[in-house]
Enzyme design. Structure first.
Site, short mmCIF file in Angstrom:
data_model
loop_
_atom_site.label_atom_id
_atom_site.label_comp_id
_atom_site.label_asym_id
_atom_site.label_seq_id
_atom_site.Cartn_x
_atom_site.Cartn_y
_atom_site.Cartn_z
N CYS A 8 0.82 -1.21 0.00
CA CYS A 8 0.00 0.00 0.00
C CYS A 8 0.85 1.26 0.00
CB CYS A 8 -0.89 -0.01 1.24
SG CYS A 8 0.11 0.05 2.74
N CYS B 269 7.30 -13.33 -5.15
CA CYS B 269 7.56 -14.00 -6.43
C CYS B 269 9.00 -13.94 -6.89
CB CYS B 269 6.72 -13.37 -7.54
SG CYS B 269 4.96 -13.41 -7.30
N THR C 34 0.46 4.05 13.94
CA THR C 34 0.97 2.70 13.66
C THR C 34 0.70 1.75 14.82
OG1 THR C 34 3.19 3.15 14.55
CG2 THR C 34 2.85 3.61 12.22
N ARG C 35 0.34 2.32 15.96
CA ARG C 35 -0.10 1.46 17.06
C ARG C 35 -1.63 1.47 17.12
NH1 ARG C 35 -0.12 -2.78 19.94
NH2 ARG C 35 -1.17 -2.55 21.93
N PHE D 297 14.74 -0.62 13.19
CA PHE D 297 13.40 -0.36 13.70
C PHE D 297 12.41 -0.46 12.53
CE2 PHE D 297 9.77 2.09 14.85
CZ PHE D 297 9.73 2.23 16.22
N GLU E 44 8.60 -25.08 -9.95
CA GLU E 44 8.78 -25.61 -8.60
C GLU E 44 10.19 -26.09 -8.26
OE1 GLU E 44 5.34 -27.95 -9.69
OE2 GLU E 44 4.82 -27.92 -7.58
C1 LIG Z 1 4.77 -2.98 10.96
C2 LIG Z 1 5.26 -2.44 12.26
C3 LIG Z 1 6.54 -2.70 12.66
C4 LIG Z 1 7.02 -2.22 13.87
N1 LIG Z 1 8.28 -2.50 14.23
C5 LIG Z 1 8.78 -1.98 15.38
C6 LIG Z 1 10.12 -2.19 15.74
O1 LIG Z 1 10.90 -2.81 15.01
N2 LIG Z 1 10.55 -1.66 16.91
C7 LIG Z 1 9.72 -0.96 17.73
O2 LIG Z 1 10.15 -0.51 18.77
N3 LIG Z 1 8.44 -0.75 17.40
C8 LIG Z 1 7.96 -1.25 16.24
N4 LIG Z 1 6.66 -1.02 15.92
C9 LIG Z 1 5.79 -0.31 16.85
C10 LIG Z 1 5.77 1.17 16.52
O3 LIG Z 1 6.98 1.71 16.72
C11 LIG Z 1 4.87 1.90 17.37
O4 LIG Z 1 3.63 1.41 16.99
C12 LIG Z 1 4.99 3.39 17.10
O5 LIG Z 1 6.20 3.85 17.59
C13 LIG Z 1 3.89 4.14 17.61
O6 LIG Z 1 4.03 5.48 17.15
P1 LIG Z 1 2.83 6.24 16.45
O7 LIG Z 1 3.25 7.63 16.30
O8 LIG Z 1 2.42 5.56 15.25
O9 LIG Z 1 1.74 6.10 17.60
P2 LIG Z 1 0.17 6.08 17.51
O10 LIG Z 1 -0.31 4.77 17.07
O11 LIG Z 1 -0.33 7.27 16.79
O12 LIG Z 1 -0.13 6.27 19.07
C14 LIG Z 1 0.32 5.34 20.01
C15 LIG Z 1 0.00 5.80 21.42
O13 LIG Z 1 0.76 6.97 21.74
C16 LIG Z 1 -0.08 7.99 22.25
N5 LIG Z 1 0.56 9.29 21.97
C17 LIG Z 1 1.03 9.71 20.78
N6 LIG Z 1 1.60 10.93 20.92
C18 LIG Z 1 1.48 11.27 22.22
C19 LIG Z 1 1.88 12.39 22.99
N7 LIG Z 1 2.54 13.40 22.48
N8 LIG Z 1 1.61 12.39 24.30
C20 LIG Z 1 0.94 11.37 24.88
N9 LIG Z 1 0.52 10.28 24.20
C21 LIG Z 1 0.80 10.24 22.89
C22 LIG Z 1 -1.38 7.75 21.56
O14 LIG Z 1 -2.44 8.32 22.22
C23 LIG Z 1 -1.45 6.23 21.58
O15 LIG Z 1 -1.92 5.78 22.81
C24 LIG Z 1 6.17 -1.47 14.71
C25 LIG Z 1 4.87 -1.19 14.30
C26 LIG Z 1 4.41 -1.66 13.09
C27 LIG Z 1 3.01 -1.36 12.67
S1 FES Z 2 4.62 -10.47 -5.02
FE1 FES Z 2 6.18 -9.40 -6.07
S2 FES Z 2 5.81 -9.88 -8.12
FE2 FES Z 2 4.38 -11.13 -7.03
S1 FES Z 3 -1.24 -3.35 3.16
FE1 FES Z 3 0.55 -4.28 3.94
S2 FES Z 3 1.63 -2.57 4.62
FE2 FES Z 3 -0.26 -1.74 4.11
#
Ligand SMILES: Cc1cc2nc3c(=O)[nH]c(=O)nc-3n(C[C@H](O)[C@H](O)[C@H](O)COP(=O)(O)OP(=O)(O)OC[C@H]3O[C@@H](n4cnc5c(N)ncnc54)[C@H](O)[C@@H]3O)c2cc1C
Ligand code: FES
Ligand code: FES
Length: 1328
Positions: free
Chosen positions: A51, A149, A266-267, A341, A1260
């Site tokens: 996406c 793939c 992302t959380r 990360f 395969e």
């Molecule tokens: C695919 C994927 C891979 C990941 N891999 C890692 C990794 O390798 N290592 C790792 O450590 N983490 C990893 N994460 C977790 C990710 O780091 C956390 O989800 C992220 O840091 C959250 O940040 P955000 O800004 O998206 O938070 P949001 O999802 O927007 O918010 C998270 C929380 O923080 C609160 N918040 C945000 N800002 C404030 C503020 N200023 N004051 C008070 N509360 C606040 C929100 O209310 C909520 O409760 C991964 C997540 C995904 C989806």
């Molecule tokens: S998933 Fe990358 S070409 Fe099919």
């Molecule tokens: S659909 Fe897989 S990262 Fe968004």
């Protein structure tokens, strides 16, 4: 405060305004809803990159435009106010592709194409920020993109054509400016290096468009003048606020103390979707400048809490230059850990505060924030006054999911202090996959030493060892005052840590022993690193060499391929995939991209939550009350036969009385939209009476739970063979499941028409299957159902039968409602429902002579079939046929036991039992070699089949080139020389070991069921001379349609661009066989060829009569003579007639053979590994298209590597699945491929094979060679064990995960950390 309620942004250069958008809408849903369907949904959890889009924004304080790649699936639409969104459609199209799109397409970087737009957009975001990235940067920009793939190599090569790297180690040594006409784009292109290409040659040269950064879509000038204003949007369920400064945020937080702050989402995005947690009031904090600012203070760094991780990375880089060397220990450690990360896309959006507040036990930030004693500033509004209080990080978290933030407070800044003189800080991380994965365990370790190297203070923080990040106070206290560098102190420190972390066998998260070994491993690395850095003592070279993390260089690949046959105009040429450009520009249409029609509805499947249960009652009443819901359908609503399997009869469309696995379909909710359907689905109440369940092979054996058939194969007299043998050994090995993880999940659209006619679009491997099943399920005849397949976004065996779960259920709904119904499964639904590669348990007994001749092999294997039969018995059968591998064994007895359990019904997967059979056989050889002292390759060579010998199913091996293919790989890989180098490396490295493995494979091509070896085709020639071909095969990325176009073009002697292929459909070509078993090109290719030959014959007199005329004129002349310009071609594979009962008759038309040699390096303190190099040679016969075949070789091999290493399916003891998406289930990423990846096609290939143009099926076979990586790892583990005087054979279950590698090293640390299972303890998860 006044709020606007209009969202304003630009989309691909066009201004968009939306009144009061729904706060629940993601950017992905929005762009797809406005017809920009090039951006795909692959997982909805930020883990696959399908996406990916780019967001540009302007920072008026810095006067800077920034471009970031983001996961649109996690980005709230409401967060894009004032920004410029660029999707794949915005950068180019087929008529005028962007250079990235063009190069990815022409350099074979797109197979099924479902991932391709995401890759393009990741690279696009990189070069928009930096038009001259280094090769490293070009590779790293894909750390958030998965491709199932290609095996990534061609994608990386295409990306590197944009690199301007003066330090390149592969290919070019000077600046490589992207130019026009510089060859194929590969850095080692023969054209650039003036290599003589008279024999083997690389892919043909391609004239690329020059990349000109000035031609890019500009940032809209009006957005540069844009002044953000507070916004408020709302739906019936959610209020969304967007304040634009801190004061506004604080007053909103005072007014709505329970509001959720949203930053990167992302959380929150994850918990909303997957844990169904509601957030009624949301305040978006991503546009508040105060929370994004930073400052270098005298004693440390002050960071705005909502800086993204990428912004923090940039600031850290500057900080490392700004402060004195002794002050930057923490910043350097943080910089290092942030590289691993998540992914670029996640780092670009997720924020410090989000990570701190989410408080995950595996956060990569929290350990360092703790051990650096950072300080958080918490701010709120108190009676109109802004109040901040500093809280040291060590006091901020008060427990699992708890912190000391008051409801009115926000996190404003984070202060990270500089390190002191004589303070040493390092961070460590071990994850399931090296890149793009959360930690299993991580650590931030800090010590301050006095001038005598005594510890003044220590701070040890570990993630992944508990429900939250925790310190090790006992270890910290123990080490205080002790002398660093004293080995006895280290031993005692390890002892204290082992006692401090008391994990039980059943601990949440599992892996108790491994997690403890990681703690000790990190401490050991830290100990020696500090000893060296603080100049306390010289380290011995074997320690010094091996304390760092395994680092990867820029990967390189080479492909040495054959030439097309003399006289061929197009067959054999390495032309790119016919749809590649459409795929790279997002114009290729997959099922869910088909435009919606008026009145179309959406279906959501209601599935079992229990592993085995009687269904007592189904109550959809609450669901039916939801506005927009149109109906619920279950077993009682099936008008015909309630069976959705076209091969067996034990799979119901809707479970009627009993469920046999979690995820089995029970009903269908149909509603106006996907969102409504999924919400209503969760309201359907099912009452169950739980029954005992079986999950594993061992439980099935214990309870005698098998499917009725037990296939067997025998030759000679095994007992006699054992009597004559000098050695007899017995052993047992296990291989795990493998999720297909095709990028496009199962999808279908069923359209009812007049007179009980139905049209079905689905992503399936055989259009005839939905036609046959839907007709039977609805009780109508097959001639009323048209099944169409345009293209499939990857399949690998997983959509042979399982796509019918969706299409048959939708057909029942469409039958009742008389409306079109669509459904595309979410990733977790798809994984939970549809089954995987079968796990195997092999129990073997082997007898051999002193000099290594194998006389008898007695094999019993058990495979976990899951809840219903599907193809399990056939997989067992094919496993038996492959159990001899490439070795002549005079006496064999093979029996396959298909186990019936209560996991999802396992199904076909690339290789269909053969990878498992090869794994068992080669494991046996390794064990025999270790026990007898005979070199394993000597053993192989002694027993290798030779021309004219017969297999256990009595097929004579003719045209048997395998011995020379094997020999070729042995030579080109410099196997003997490198074996010595590996030994030398191992003796110079204490905790790094290398391993090497070279093995051959054979793969029989033809379906063992003779009737399936047939195909049809229809070829039309229109009056303008254009040709339309149709056949029964399905294009799922392998390039089948491209090869068919080549065959037709060659046979008709017309230019390929005049030949077209639209789709596979049952009203055009009937009764097709499944596209599987590497037979697609063989069967359909001959059918197309035969049809074209009929037409060629009909046109021959006209061609002879009118030699100077164009094809169009010839066709017109024939038409006027009333010549039929349409022909049906048919083909059945000759000579196939094996009779299983008599064990006679030919089974396979031919064998595709190959060999590979892989070298790996493992870190024995962590279990991490990298593949250093793979050399592989395949005998392709005379390839129809070398580029597509190399794509299959590389992609298949990497899929095999995934099965052998990181892909591990885990169930909870109640039958639910842990590994439901990319977060937990790790397929290989772009930086998991061999660092040096060399492909050869066998140059001595024969031309007398009875297949189309003497080509061979290749889909395969290369997957089987993934085994070389497994056995190279095993070899490295053996070397590690030898260092500890442990010479017993390695017992290593496949996949060789980091956990298994570490434990198998079985050193002192493992023994010390061993967590024993106590009576009655149940593991947290199990592998079935
Ligand atoms: C695919 C994927 C891979 C990941 N891999 C890692 C990794 O390798 N290592 C790792 O450590 N983490 C990893 N994460 C977790 C990710 O780091 C956390 O989800 C992220 O840091 C959250 O940040 P955000 O800004 O998206 O938070 P949001 O999802 O927007 O918010 C998270 C929380 O923080 C609160 N918040 C945000 N800002 C404030 C503020 N200023 N004051 C008070 N509360 C606040 C929100 O209310 C909520 O409760 C991964 C997540 C995904 C989806
Ligand atoms: S998933 Fe990358 S070409 Fe099919
Ligand atoms: S659909 Fe897989 S990262 Fe968004």
């Amino acid at each position: 405060m006044t709020f606007g309620n209009k969202l304003r942004f630009f989309l691909n250069g066009t201004s968009v305004e939306i009144d009061n958008p729904d706060p629940d809408t993601t950017l992905l849903n929005y762009v797809r809803s406005v017809g920009l369907t090039g951006t795909k949904l692959g997982c909805a959890e930020g883990g696959c990159g399908a996406c990916t889009i780019m967001i540009s924004s302007y920072d008026n304080t810095l006067d800077k435009i920034s471009h970031i790649s983001v996961n649109a699936c996690l980005t709230p639409l409401c967060s894009v106010d004032g920004k410029h969104i660029i999707t794949i459609e915005g950068i180019g199209n087929v008529k005028n592709p962007h250079p990235i799109q063009e190069r990815l397409a022409l350099l074979h970087g797109s197979q099924c194409g479902f991932c391709t737009p995401g890759f393009v957009m990741s690279l696009y975001s990189l070069i928009r920020n930096n038009p001259n990235p280094s090769e490293e940067e070009a590779e790293e920009c894909f750390d958030g993109n998965l491709c199932r793939c290609t095996g990534y190599r061609p994608i990386l090569d295409a990306a590197k054509t944009f690199a301007n790297n003066t330090n390149v180690t592969n290919g070019l040594s000077e600046n490589h400016e992207p130019q026009e006409n510089v060859g194929c784009g590969k850095t080692d292109c023969c054209k650039l290096n003036n290599i003589d290409t008279t024999f083997n040659h690389n892919f043909s040269q391609i004239n690329f468009k020059k990349y000109d950064a000035t031609q890019e879509l500009i940032f809209p000038p009006s957005l540069m003048k844009y002044t953000p204003e507070p916004l408020h949007f709302h739906s019936s369920k959610i209020k969304w606020f967007r304040p634009v400064n801190l004061d506004q945020l604080l007053s909103l937080k005072a007014e709505y103390p329970n509001a959720t702050l949203v930053s990167g989402n992302t959380r929150i995005g994850i918990v909303t979707k997957f844990e169904n947690i509601k957030h009624d009031v949301q305040i978006y904090v991503g546009d508040i400048p105060e929370l994004k600012s930073w400052e270098f203070k005298e004693d440390g760094l002050s960071l705005g809490a909502n800086m993204t991780i990428s912004q923090v990375q940039d600031v850290l880089k500057e900080a490392c230059n700004h402060y004195k060397p002794h002050q930057i220990q923490i910043f350097e450690a943080l910089s290092e850990i942030l590289k691993r990360f998540a992914s670029n896309q996640i780092r670009n959006t997720s924020t410090l505060a989000g990570n701190i507040i989410a408080n995950s036990s595996t956060s990569d930030l929290i350990p360092l924030l703790l051990s650096s004693k950072s300080i958080f500033s918490l701010t709120s509004l108190q009676s109109t006054l802004k109040k901040s209080r500093p809280i040291p990080s060590v006091s901020f978290w008060t427990g699992f999911n708890q912190d000391c933030l008051e409801s009115s407070e926000i996190l404003e800044t984070i202060f990270i202090p500089c390190s002191n003189h004589d303070q040493y800080v390092r961070a460590y991380k071990q994850s399931k996959r090296h890149y793009g994965a959360r930690a299993i365990v991580n650590a931030a370790l800090s010590v301050s030493l006095d001038h005598n190297s005594h510890v003044q203070e220590a701070f040890f923080a570990f993630g992944g060892m508990s429900g939250a990040v925790i310190r090790a106070p006992n270890a910290e206290n123990f080490i205080a005052g002790k002398k660093w560098g004293d080995e006895n102190v280290l031993k005692q420190l390890i002892q204290v840590l082992c006692e401090e972390f008391q994990l039980s066998f059943s601990v949440t998260g599992g892996m108790a022993t491994y997690r403890k070994t990681l703690v000790v491993g990190f401490i050991t690395k830290f100990w020696y690193d500090v000893t060296k850095s603080a100049n306390i003592a010289e380290l011995s070279p074997d320690i010094e060499n091996s304390i760092g993390e395994i680092k990867r260089g820029v990967s390189k690949g080479s492909q040495t391929i054959g030439r097309p046959e003399k006289g061929n105009k197009i067959v054999g040429k390495p032309i790119s995939h016919a749809s590649a450009m459409k795929q790279a520009t997002g114009e290729a249409i997959y099922v869910d991209d088909i435009p919606r029609t008026e009145g179309e509805l959406y279906g959501a499947l209601v599935t079992s939550q229990k592993a085995h249960a009687k269904i007592l009652n189904i109550d959809p009443s609450q669901a039916l009350k939801v506005p927009g819901v149109k109906g619920f359908f279950s077993a009682k609503d099936v008008p015909g036969h309630n069976c959705c399997s076209h091969m067996t009869h034990d799979q119901e469309v809707f479970a009627s009385k009993e469920v046999f696995h979690v995820g089995q379909v029970i009903g269908l909710i149909v509603a106006e939209t996907k969102k409504i359907a999924q919400e209503a689905r969760d309201l359907v109440k099912i009452e169950y009476e739980e029954l005992p369940h079986i999950l594993t092979i061992d439980e099935a054996i214990e309870q005698n739970s098998y499917f009725p058939m037990t296939p067997q194969l025998a030759r000679g007299d095994v007992e006699k063979g054992f009597e004559e043998a000098d050695y007899i050994f017995e052993g047992e090995v296990r291989s795990g499941a493998q999720e297909h993880f095709y990028m496009e999940t199962n999808a279908s659209l069923v359209i009812p028409k007049e007179d009980d006619e139905f049209e079905v679009h689905s992503g399936c491997q055989n259009p005839a299957a939905p036609q046959e099943r839907i007709a039977d399920v609805l009780g109508i005849s097959a001639n009323k159902v048209i099944s169409r397949v345009k293209r499939v976004g990857g399949s690998f065996g997983g959509k042979e039968s399982k796509s019918l779960y969706v299409s048959t259920a939708l057909a029942v709904g469409a039958w009742h409602l008389r409306k079109p119904i669509r459904c595309m499964l979410d990733r977790d639904e798809d994984i939970i429902m549809t089954g995987q590669r079968h796990p195997f348990l092999g129990r073997w007994k082997v007898g051999l002579t002193k000099d290594g001749k194998i006389l008898a092999y007695d094999l019993k294997f058990y495979l976990n079939g899951g809840g219903t039969t599907d193809v399990t018995v056939v997989v067992a059968q094919i496993g038996l046929l492959a159990a001899d591998g490439c070795y002549y064994i005079p006496n064999v007895r093979f029996i396959g036991y298909p186990c019936k359990t209560n996991i999802f019904s396992n199904t076909g997967f690339r290789g269909f039992g053969q990878p498992q059979a090869v794994f068992i056989l080669e494991s046996m050889l390794y064990e025999v070699a270790e026990r007898t002292g005979i070199d394993v390759n000597e053993l192989r060579e002694k027993n290798l089949y030779i021309e004219g010998q017969k297999t256990p199913y009595n097929q004579t091996l003719d045209n048997w080139l395998l011995p020379s293919v094997y020999q070729q790989v042995k030579e080109i890989s410099e196997f003997e020389k490198r074996k010595k180098e590996v030994e030398e490396f191992n003796s110079n490295n204490k905790w790094r070991k290398r391993g090497l493995s070279l093995l051959p494979i054979k793969f029989g091509v033809s379906f063992p069921a003779a009737f399936m070896n047939q195909a049809g085709a229809l070829v039309h020639i229109y009056l303008d001379g254009s040709v339309l071909i149709s056949h029964g095969g399905v294009e799922m990325g392998q390039g089948l349609h491209t090869k068919m176009l080549q065959i037709a073009s060659e046979a008709l002697d017309v230019p390929i661009n005049t030949v077209h292929l639209m789709e596979s459909a049952t009203n055009i070509v009937i009764n097709s066989s499944v596209t599987a078993g590497s037979t697609g090109s063989d069967l359909n290719g001959y059918a197309v060829h035969n049809a074209c030959k009929i037409l060629t014959e009909r046109l021959k007199p006209y061609r002879e009569k009118m030699p100077d005329k164009s094809f169009e004129e010839i066709v017109k002349a024939a038409y006027h003579d009333r010549v039929n310009l349409s022909a049906n071609g048919f083909y059945k594979t000759p000579d196939i007639c094996h009779n299983f009962e008599k064990n006679e008759g030919k089974m396979y038309l031919y064998y595709t053979t190959g060999a590979a040699c892989s070298e790996v390096e493992i870190d024995t303190l962590t279990g991490d590994h990298t593949i250093l190099r793979t050399d592989m040679c395949m005998d392709l016969g005379r390839s129809l298209n070398y580029a597509l075949d190399v794509g299959q070789i590389e992609g298949g091999f990497i899929q095999g590597v995934g099965w052998c290493t990181n892909e591990q399916t885990l169930h909870f003891p109640n039958g639910n699945l842990l590994t439901t998406g990319p977060d937990q289930y790790k397929i290989p990423g772009a930086r998991d491929i061999p660092q040096d990846f060399r492909i050869y096609t066998y140059e001595g290939a024969k031309t007398n094979i009875k297949s189309i143009h003497s080509s061979k099926g290749i889909g395969e076979p290369p997957l089987l060679l993934g085994n070389t990586v497994f056995f190279a790892i095993r070899d490295a583990i053996t070397a590690a064990r030898k260092c500890n005087n442990n010479n017993t054979p390695v017992v290593l279950r496949l996949p060789a995960t980091p956990e298994r590698i570490r434990i198998a090293c079985d050193d002192e640390i493992v023994k010390k950390c061993k967590v024993e299972k106590k009576d009655g303890e149940v593991p947290w998860v199990i592998e079935p």
